[in-house]
Design a protein around this motif. Structure first.
Motif, PDB file in Angstrom:
ATOM      1  N   ASP A  55      -1.781  -3.582   5.810  1.00 21.06           N
ATOM      2  CA  ASP A  55      -1.848  -2.511   4.818  1.00 21.06           C
ATOM      3  C   ASP A  55      -3.257  -1.942   4.720  1.00 21.06           C
ATOM      4  O   ASP A  55      -4.231  -2.506   5.234  1.00 21.06           O
ATOM      5  CB  ASP A  55      -1.361  -3.031   3.463  1.00 21.06           C
ATOM      6  CG  ASP A  55       0.156  -3.047   3.380  1.00 21.06           C
ATOM      7  OD1 ASP A  55       0.755  -1.991   3.642  1.00 21.06           O
ATOM      8  OD2 ASP A  55       0.749  -4.109   3.084  1.00 21.06           O
ATOM      9  N   HIS A  56      -3.364  -0.801   4.041  1.00 13.58           N
ATOM     10  CA  HIS A  56      -4.637  -0.077   3.969  1.00 13.58           C
ATOM     11  C   HIS A  56      -5.656  -0.824   3.102  1.00 13.58           C
ATOM     12  O   HIS A  56      -5.297  -1.586   2.197  1.00 13.58           O
ATOM     13  CB  HIS A  56      -4.416   1.320   3.409  1.00 13.58           C
ATOM     14  CG  HIS A  56      -3.706   2.231   4.359  1.00 13.58           C
ATOM     15  ND1 HIS A  56      -4.275   2.692   5.521  1.00 13.58           N
ATOM     16  CD2 HIS A  56      -2.453   2.770   4.325  1.00 13.58           C
ATOM     17  CE1 HIS A  56      -3.413   3.472   6.160  1.00 13.58           C
ATOM     18  NE2 HIS A  56      -2.297   3.533   5.454  1.00 13.58           N
ATOM     19  N   SER A  57      -6.902  -0.543   3.368  1.00 15.34           N
ATOM     20  CA  SER A  57      -7.989  -1.211   2.652  1.00 15.34           C
ATOM     21  C   SER A  57      -8.384  -0.434   1.390  1.00 15.34           C
ATOM     22  O   SER A  57      -7.923   0.677   1.142  1.00 15.34           O
ATOM     23  CB  SER A  57      -9.193  -1.391   3.580  1.00 15.34           C
ATOM     24  OG  SER A  57      -9.667  -0.130   4.032  1.00 15.34           O
ATOM     25  N   SER A  62       0.865  -1.185   0.000  1.00 20.14           N
ATOM     26  CA  SER A  62       0.000   0.000   0.000  1.00 20.14           C
ATOM     27  C   SER A  62       0.898   1.230   0.000  1.00 20.14           C
ATOM     28  O   SER A  62       1.690   1.405  -0.931  1.00 20.14           O
ATOM     29  CB  SER A  62      -1.001  -0.014   1.165  1.00 20.14           C
ATOM     30  OG  SER A  62      -0.361   0.029   2.424  1.00 20.14           O
ATOM     31  N   ASP A  63       0.862   2.058   1.031  1.00 16.73           N
ATOM     32  CA  ASP A  63       1.646   3.294   0.999  1.00 16.73           C
ATOM     33  C   ASP A  63       2.909   3.237   1.840  1.00 16.73           C
ATOM     34  O   ASP A  63       3.513   4.265   2.121  1.00 16.73           O
ATOM     35  CB  ASP A  63       0.790   4.487   1.441  1.00 16.73           C
ATOM     36  CG  ASP A  63       0.315   4.368   2.885  1.00 16.73           C
ATOM     37  OD1 ASP A  63       0.329   3.242   3.429  1.00 16.73           O
ATOM     38  OD2 ASP A  63      -0.094   5.389   3.461  1.00 16.73           O
ATOM     39  N   GLY A  64       3.324   2.030   2.241  1.00 21.53           N
ATOM     40  CA  GLY A  64       4.589   1.889   2.953  1.00 21.53           C
ATOM     41  C   GLY A  64       5.771   1.959   2.001  1.00 21.53           C
ATOM     42  O   GLY A  64       5.621   1.834   0.782  1.00 21.53           O
ATOM     43  N   VAL A  65       6.939   2.135   2.570  1.00 17.08           N
ATOM     44  CA  VAL A  65       8.161   2.274   1.770  1.00 17.08           C
ATOM     45  C   VAL A  65       8.833   0.935   1.525  1.00 17.08           C
ATOM     46  O   VAL A  65       9.389   0.685   0.455  1.00 17.08           O
ATOM     47  CB  VAL A  65       9.144   3.243   2.483  1.00 17.08           C
ATOM     48  CG1 VAL A  65      10.519   3.221   1.829  1.00 17.08           C
ATOM     49  CG2 VAL A  65       8.574   4.655   2.486  1.00 17.08           C
ATOM     50  N   ASN A  66       8.782   0.043   2.508  1.00 15.61           N
ATOM     51  CA  ASN A  66       9.600  -1.166   2.478  1.00 15.61           C
ATOM     52  C   ASN A  66       8.794  -2.413   2.132  1.00 15.61           C
ATOM     53  O   ASN A  66       7.588  -2.473   2.326  1.00 15.61           O
ATOM     54  CB  ASN A  66      10.285  -1.368   3.834  1.00 15.61           C
ATOM     55  CG  ASN A  66      11.172  -0.197   4.204  1.00 15.61           C
ATOM     56  OD1 ASN A  66      10.778   0.674   4.980  1.00 15.61           O
ATOM     57  ND2 ASN A  66      12.356  -0.151   3.639  1.00 15.61           N
ATOM     58  N   SER A  67       9.518  -3.411   1.652  1.00 12.47           N
ATOM     59  CA  SER A  67       8.898  -4.699   1.344  1.00 12.47           C
ATOM     60  C   SER A  67       8.609  -5.457   2.637  1.00 12.47           C
ATOM     61  O   SER A  67       9.149  -5.146   3.707  1.00 12.47           O
ATOM     62  CB  SER A  67       9.839  -5.538   0.473  1.00 12.47           C
ATOM     63  OG  SER A  67      11.011  -5.895   1.218  1.00 12.47           O
ATOM     64  N   ILE A  68       7.765  -6.464   2.519  1.00 15.84           N
ATOM     65  CA  ILE A  68       7.463  -7.302   3.688  1.00 15.84           C
ATOM     66  C   ILE A  68       8.744  -7.964   4.188  1.00 15.84           C
ATOM     67  O   ILE A  68       8.970  -8.081   5.401  1.00 15.84           O
ATOM     68  CB  ILE A  68       6.389  -8.344   3.339  1.00 15.84           C
ATOM     69  CG1 ILE A  68       5.075  -7.638   2.982  1.00 15.84           C
ATOM     70  CG2 ILE A  68       6.184  -9.321   4.492  1.00 15.84           C
ATOM     71  CD1 ILE A  68       3.997  -8.564   2.445  1.00 15.84           C
TER      72      ILE A  68
END
Length: 575
Positions: free
Chosen positions: A377-379, A352-358
């Protein structure tokens, strides 16, 4: 000719290292200057004596080339190499590094990727949401940059977030502790008590040579103005507008001074009242028997409370909210510690809007010693945050399940589902039921009336699949007031349906606040302390949520992510 002591020489070498990093020079060259700076900073002799004795080459960590530059600096009071470097770099890049959190590497990235060479251009890029397009940076980076620039432009003197206060305090403490004349140094005041907004930063130093500490402190590269310079108190204004008060005390006065200047004033008054009743005088200079003025030995804050017949009261509890009476009666809570967290249940990835991978989030969690994390993550309705469609949510779950087979750390599947304007969740129940952790939160409709907002949240609380309500009041400290919500009703329903409420650890939120946390505890409501991190570096902000939890008297049994994995899963399944 300007004279240089050990610390001043170290600052020159650090400046060279920073300028080389802005230029993108070889990392080994940069580290050579940084190593030399630390070596000189920690010398137990004056570098000018070594210079006169022609022994600069003998300093461990200082090579021939750097030694030659030190000779030039100490003999002429200037260094042509440094002057040349300064001339090669746009002044605006150096000015950018006065913004808290912006270091040489970040300044270079701004210059190379976006052509930014001034504070004005940096501000425009942040407001234009261009910073978040850079690798490793997100919306939180933009917000912090804008806050820092505002402080620079205004000259400060306002209140700052707890996160910024600790960033400044930690930096200054590292510097002060490196000085040979400093025996002890700690942060005091509201920063140490982990209040959500900070005025001045207070630091207490124990030293036999206060004049030498003061002389070096006022020359620190970040000091813009000396506001007051006495024998025991130095007040300075830093370049980005934060005031720092430095208290200089004798080593045998350090612990009582630290206790006194930690406060709060109301807590100290309560202790003085108790001390008076049992024939003891307490102030910043020490602990004394009233009848003889005999000093009572103090080798730590615990000794102060022991002398007063009390259990030790942690700094976060010292607000005169009943803690002294609780200590008298043996009712003080065993508040959670800063190393008690077993995981983070609110994290965003680049799905979603995070910077890093899982995968990167997992690596950071392992470094922090966590047993588990939840990817939330966001819906789908939050388009601005690249919210996940049901298809992408299913795809992400498959990726997490595959990754779980390779990892010992437990990766919980989850989602931060929007509570829609009508109170519905953003996904149908059958989708939510598939997740290990479901967070409900409001990201729109902040201006709805109190009844509407309250009913939206209660609707989510009643949903059997919603485990946690995130940032329940929606505030952004100093930026956005809480929305109108009846928290008494929220607490009543959370207690009835055994729904967890969140302390969002972001220093911009700290939501729930400490007073609400205490109320939730008294009603038996479980709490999750999460970071809501959109960048892995923000996962370290968990300390601020823990501080808020401690201010709210929370113990391990109150906080679900201090529990081991099996206990957490049983709770989530059976709640």
């Amino acid at each position: 000719m300007k004279k240089f002591g050990n610390i001043e020489v170290a600052w020159v070498l650090d400046e060279i290292a920073a300028l080389l990093e802005i230029k993108g020079e070889d990392i080994f060259k940069i580290r050579a200057y940084q190593r030399a700076a630390r070596a000189i900073e920690n010398l137990d002799v004056d570098i000018t004596d070594l210079f006169r004795q022609k022994k600069l080459n003998g300093i461990s960590g200082v090579g021939k080339n750097i030694a030659a530059k030190l000779e030039e600096l100490l003999s002429t009071g200037r260094l042509i190499y440094l002057e040349k470097l300064r001339g090669e770099i746009p002044p605006g890049l150096v000015e950018m590094m006065n913004v808290p959190g912006v270091g040489p590497k970040m300044a270079r990235t701004f210059y190379e990727k976006l052509g930014i060479s001034s504070l004005k251009e940096l501000e425009d890029a942040a407001r234009g949401k261009k910073i978040r397009s850079l690798p490793g940076m997100g919306s939180k980076t933009e917000l912090n940059i804008l806050r820092g620039i505002e402080m620079l432009k205004s000259g400060g003197r306002g209140r700052i977030t707890l996160g910024l206060a600790w960033t400044v305090a930690d930096s200054l403490l590292n510097f002060l502790r490196s000085l040979p004349w400093v025996v002890d140094a700690e942060t005091a005041g509201s920063t140490r008590r982990m209040k959500e907004a900070i005025g001045d930063i207070d630091i207490v130093v124990g030293t036999e040579e206060p004049e030498k500490v003061a002389e070096v402190f006022i020359k620190h590269p970040q000091v813009k103005e000396v506001l007051a310079h006495g024998s025991t108190k130095i007040s300075v204004l830093l370049k980005f507008g934060v005031q720092v008060d430095l208290r200089l005390v004798r080593p045998d006065e350090f612990w009582t001074a630290l206790h006194h200047f930690t406060g709060s004033k109301e807590h100290n008054v309560r202790l003085r009242e108790r001390a008076h009743k049992i024939g003891i005088k307490i102030n910043e200079y020490g602990l004394f028997k009233t009848d003889s003025d005999e000093r009572i030995p103090v080798s730590g804050e615990e000794d102060i409370y022991t002398a007063l017949g009390l259990a030790y009261i942690p700094p976060e509890l010292r607000e005169d909210r009943g803690e002294v009476f609780a200590a008298e009666e043996g009712r003080l809570p065993h508040v959670i510690g800063y190393d008690d967290m077993k995981g983070d249940l609110h994290l965003h990835s680049n799905w979603s809007d995070g910077v890093n991978s899982i995968e990167q989030i997992v690596e950071q969690a392992k470094k922090m010693g966590y047993e588990y994390i939840a990817i939330t993550d966001h819906s789908r309705s939050l388009g601005i945050a690249r919210g996940l469609s049901t298809e992408r949510l299913t795809e992400q779950q498959e990726v997490i399940n595959a990754l779980q087979k390779e990892e010992a750390i437990h990766i919980l599947t989850g989602v931060e589902a929007d509570i829609l304007a009508n109170g519905d969740m953003d996904y149908p129940d059958e989708i939510l039921a598939e997740k290990d952790v479901v967070i409900g939160s409001i990201h729109s409709g902040f201006r709805q009336d109190k009844e509407k907002i309250t009913e939206r949240i209660i609707s989510a609380i009643k949903n059997e699949h919603v485990d946690i309500i995130a940032h329940p009041t929606g505030r952004l400290i100093g930026r956005r007031d809480p929305y109108e919500v009846d928290m008494d009703r929220i607490f009543e329903m959370a207690a009835k349906y055994n729904t967890v409420l969140e302390i969002n650890s972001s220093p911009d939120r700290l939501d729930l606040n400490d007073l609400y946390v205490r109320q939730a505890k008294e009603m038996g409501i479980k709490i999750a302390i999460n970071t809501d991190a959109h960048e892995v570096i923000r996962m370290n902000e968990i300390r601020y949520g823990i501080g808020t939890a401690r201010r709210g008297w929370l113990e391990e049994e109150d906080v679900i992510n201090t529990w081991d994995y099996d206990k957490l899963r049983r709770f989530l399944k059976n709640r």
